[in-house]
Write a protein that holds these residues in place. Structure first.
Motif, PDB file in Angstrom:
ATOM      1  N   MET A   1      31.892 123.960  49.896  1.00 15.03           N
ATOM      2  CA  MET A   1      32.633 124.218  48.667  1.00 15.03           C
ATOM      3  C   MET A   1      33.397 125.527  48.802  1.00 15.03           C
ATOM      4  O   MET A   1      32.796 126.571  49.046  1.00 15.03           O
ATOM      5  CB  MET A   1      31.666 124.294  47.479  1.00 15.03           C
ATOM      6  CG  MET A   1      32.345 124.525  46.145  1.00 15.03           C
ATOM      7  SD  MET A   1      31.154 124.861  44.811  1.00 15.03           S
ATOM      8  CE  MET A   1      30.059 123.462  44.944  1.00 15.03           C
ATOM      9  N   ASN A   2      34.710 125.491  48.650  1.00 16.23           N
ATOM     10  CA  ASN A   2      35.516 126.691  48.726  1.00 16.23           C
ATOM     11  C   ASN A   2      35.427 127.473  47.427  1.00 16.23           C
ATOM     12  O   ASN A   2      35.337 126.896  46.336  1.00 16.23           O
ATOM     13  CB  ASN A   2      36.981 126.333  49.005  1.00 16.23           C
ATOM     14  CG  ASN A   2      37.156 125.710  50.377  1.00 16.23           C
ATOM     15  OD1 ASN A   2      36.458 126.064  51.316  1.00 16.23           O
ATOM     16  ND2 ASN A   2      38.092 124.778  50.484  1.00 16.23           N
ATOM     17  N   SER A   3      35.471 128.800  47.534  1.00 15.57           N
ATOM     18  CA  SER A   3      35.455 129.622  46.328  1.00 15.57           C
ATOM     19  C   SER A   3      36.805 129.521  45.628  1.00 15.57           C
ATOM     20  O   SER A   3      37.855 129.569  46.276  1.00 15.57           O
ATOM     21  CB  SER A   3      35.176 131.079  46.696  1.00 15.57           C
ATOM     22  OG  SER A   3      33.909 131.213  47.275  1.00 15.57           O
ATOM     23  N   PRO A   4      36.819 129.387  44.287  1.00 22.89           N
ATOM     24  CA  PRO A   4      38.095 129.317  43.578  1.00 22.89           C
ATOM     25  C   PRO A   4      38.810 130.655  43.609  1.00 22.89           C
ATOM     26  O   PRO A   4      38.183 131.711  43.769  1.00 22.89           O
ATOM     27  CB  PRO A   4      37.670 128.940  42.151  1.00 22.89           C
ATOM     28  CG  PRO A   4      36.261 129.422  42.028  1.00 22.89           C
ATOM     29  CD  PRO A   4      35.663 129.265  43.392  1.00 22.89           C
ATOM     30  N   MET A  11      40.246 130.791  34.611  1.00 21.79           N
ATOM     31  CA  MET A  11      40.498 129.604  33.801  1.00 21.79           C
ATOM     32  C   MET A  11      39.198 128.850  33.528  1.00 21.79           C
ATOM     33  O   MET A  11      38.916 128.420  32.401  1.00 21.79           O
ATOM     34  CB  MET A  11      41.494 128.694  34.517  1.00 21.79           C
ATOM     35  CG  MET A  11      41.602 127.289  33.943  1.00 21.79           C
ATOM     36  SD  MET A  11      42.398 127.253  32.326  1.00 21.79           S
ATOM     37  CE  MET A  11      44.072 127.720  32.816  1.00 21.79           C
ATOM     38  N   MET A  12      38.378 128.682  34.557  1.00 22.92           N
ATOM     39  CA  MET A  12      37.141 127.932  34.392  1.00 22.92           C
ATOM     40  C   MET A  12      36.155 128.663  33.489  1.00 22.92           C
ATOM     41  O   MET A  12      35.382 128.030  32.768  1.00 22.92           O
ATOM     42  CB  MET A  12      36.525 127.632  35.756  1.00 22.92           C
ATOM     43  CG  MET A  12      37.386 126.725  36.611  1.00 22.92           C
ATOM     44  SD  MET A  12      37.877 125.191  35.738  1.00 22.92           S
ATOM     45  CE  MET A  12      39.113 124.539  36.853  1.00 22.92           C
ATOM     46  N   ARG A  13      36.170 129.973  33.493  1.00 26.70           N
ATOM     47  CA  ARG A  13      35.320 130.729  32.564  1.00 26.70           C
ATOM     48  C   ARG A  13      35.761 130.471  31.124  1.00 26.70           C
ATOM     49  O   ARG A  13      34.929 130.359  30.210  1.00 26.70           O
ATOM     50  CB  ARG A  13      35.364 132.226  32.877  1.00 26.70           C
ATOM     51  CG  ARG A  13      34.696 132.593  34.183  1.00 26.70           C
ATOM     52  CD  ARG A  13      34.677 134.097  34.407  1.00 26.70           C
ATOM     53  NE  ARG A  13      34.259 134.413  35.765  1.00 26.70           N
ATOM     54  CZ  ARG A  13      35.066 134.913  36.702  1.00 26.70           C
ATOM     55  NH1 ARG A  13      36.344 135.183  36.416  1.00 26.70           N
ATOM     56  NH2 ARG A  13      34.610 135.151  37.912  1.00 26.70           N
ATOM     57  N   GLU A  18      34.534 127.528  26.058  1.00 21.79           N
ATOM     58  CA  GLU A  18      34.893 126.511  25.068  1.00 21.79           C
ATOM     59  C   GLU A  18      33.826 125.424  24.976  1.00 21.79           C
ATOM     60  O   GLU A  18      33.476 124.974  23.882  1.00 21.79           O
ATOM     61  CB  GLU A  18      36.243 125.901  25.428  1.00 21.79           C
ATOM     62  CG  GLU A  18      36.815 125.012  24.353  1.00 21.79           C
ATOM     63  CD  GLU A  18      38.242 124.625  24.638  1.00 21.79           C
ATOM     64  OE1 GLU A  18      38.577 123.443  24.409  1.00 21.79           O
ATOM     65  OE2 GLU A  18      39.014 125.491  25.090  1.00 21.79           O
ATOM     66  N   VAL A  19      33.312 125.007  26.123  1.00 14.67           N
ATOM     67  CA  VAL A  19      32.221 124.024  26.114  1.00 14.67           C
ATOM     68  C   VAL A  19      31.030 124.580  25.345  1.00 14.67           C
ATOM     69  O   VAL A  19      30.454 123.899  24.476  1.00 14.67           O
ATOM     70  CB  VAL A  19      31.801 123.653  27.551  1.00 14.67           C
ATOM     71  CG1 VAL A  19      30.562 122.757  27.525  1.00 14.67           C
ATOM     72  CG2 VAL A  19      32.930 122.955  28.285  1.00 14.67           C
ATOM     73  N   ALA A  48      31.902 124.110  37.852  1.00 13.85           N
ATOM     74  CA  ALA A  48      30.464 124.237  38.103  1.00 13.85           C
ATOM     75  C   ALA A  48      30.098 125.675  38.456  1.00 13.85           C
ATOM     76  O   ALA A  48      29.081 126.212  37.987  1.00 13.85           O
ATOM     77  CB  ALA A  48      30.051 123.292  39.222  1.00 13.85           C
ATOM     78  N   ALA A  49      30.923 126.313  39.295  1.00 14.12           N
ATOM     79  CA  ALA A  49      30.661 127.698  39.682  1.00 14.12           C
ATOM     80  C   ALA A  49      30.667 128.624  38.470  1.00 14.12           C
ATOM     81  O   ALA A  49      29.872 129.572  38.387  1.00 14.12           O
ATOM     82  CB  ALA A  49      31.691 128.155  40.711  1.00 14.12           C
ATOM     83  N   ALA A  50      31.548 128.346  37.505  1.00 13.19           N
ATOM     84  CA  ALA A  50      31.604 129.169  36.296  1.00 13.19           C
ATOM     85  C   ALA A  50      30.322 129.029  35.481  1.00 13.19           C
ATOM     86  O   ALA A  50      29.811 130.016  34.929  1.00 13.19           O
ATOM     87  CB  ALA A  50      32.818 128.773  35.450  1.00 13.19           C
ATOM     88  N   PHE A  51      29.792 127.818  35.400  1.00 20.43           N
ATOM     89  CA  PHE A  51      28.536 127.624  34.673  1.00 20.43           C
ATOM     90  C   PHE A  51      27.363 128.270  35.408  1.00 20.43           C
ATOM     91  O   PHE A  51      26.478 128.865  34.786  1.00 20.43           O
ATOM     92  CB  PHE A  51      28.275 126.137  34.448  1.00 20.43           C
ATOM     93  CG  PHE A  51      28.970 125.574  33.246  1.00 20.43           C
ATOM     94  CD1 PHE A  51      28.429 125.736  31.979  1.00 20.43           C
ATOM     95  CD2 PHE A  51      30.156 124.876  33.374  1.00 20.43           C
ATOM     96  CE1 PHE A  51      29.058 125.218  30.861  1.00 20.43           C
ATOM     97  CE2 PHE A  51      30.801 124.343  32.266  1.00 20.43           C
ATOM     98  CZ  PHE A  51      30.246 124.517  30.998  1.00 20.43           C
TER      99      PHE A  51
END
Length: 200
Positions: A1-4, A11-13, A18-19, A48-51
């Motif tokens: 899995m590459n780091s974003p 953006m994912m945070r 929001e979730v 997933a990494a953000a969670f």
């Protein structure tokens, strides 16, 4: 899995926040959808990494693992529901992230993120607590498909006709962008942008 990239991670945070604003407890199922070549797996990994960064237990699954025998990638929704979605949602201590995989376990507040094509079809959208739709320019989408051995890099190539037709039919029949909880412009996955308002 590459780091974003830093922009993608940011953006994912925002999406994670929001979730959590709407789904504070219990198991949560998130779908990351888009037409073929949209980069769903990479975006799902970044989400997933953000969670995980926030301390959540996160599980990843790909709809491409749940295909009907003898087909070229046609999703078997009954198998997906029976083996993964329903037991995970019900709080079962055991479920399958892939039909041939080992049984998985998770705590009562785990997050399941599923990537794939056509997950926001009218017959599937009820599976998810929250969802993302990715918009990608055809040039970028078919370049990604070509790298994966799933298509020609030229969007207009005759060999891509079935992919183009399927994507157009999906949009007409299901209007997935209207069903999604969040819309993301993902032509450049290192610099995704949020789409707000009515988008068609």
């Amino acid at each position: 899995m590459n780091s974003p990239s830093s922009a993608a991670a940011s953006m994912m945070r925002e999406l994670r926040a929001e979730v959590r604003q709407h789904l504070r407890s219990g198991r949560v199922i998130v779908a990351v959808d888009g037409t073929p070549g949209s980069g769903q797996a990479e975006a799902a990994d970044a989400l997933a990494a953000a969670f995980v960064e926030d301390g959540a237990t996160v599980l990843r699954a790909s709809a491409s693992d749940f295909v009907e025998p003898g087909t070229t990638g046609h999703l078997d929704p009954d198998q997906l529901r029976r083996l993964l979605i329903e037991p995970f949602r019900a709080g079962s201590p055991s479920f399958s992230l892939a039909p041939t995989g080992e049984p998985a376990t998770a705590p009562s507040d785990a997050v399941l993120i599923v990537d794939g094509d056509y997950l926001l079809g009218r017959d599937l959208r009820g599976m998810w607590n929250w969802s993302v739709w990715l918009e990608v320019h055809p040039t970028a989408a078919f370049a990604r498909l070509a790298r994966e051995g799933r298509g020609d890099a030229d969007p207009a190539a005759e060999s891509n006709a079935s992919l183009r037709d399927a994507a157009a039919a999906y949009r007409r029949a299901s209007n997935p962008s209207a069903a999604a909880s969040a819309l993301i412009e993902n032509t450049d996955p290192d610099s995704p942008t949020r789409i707000f308002g009515d988008f068609c």
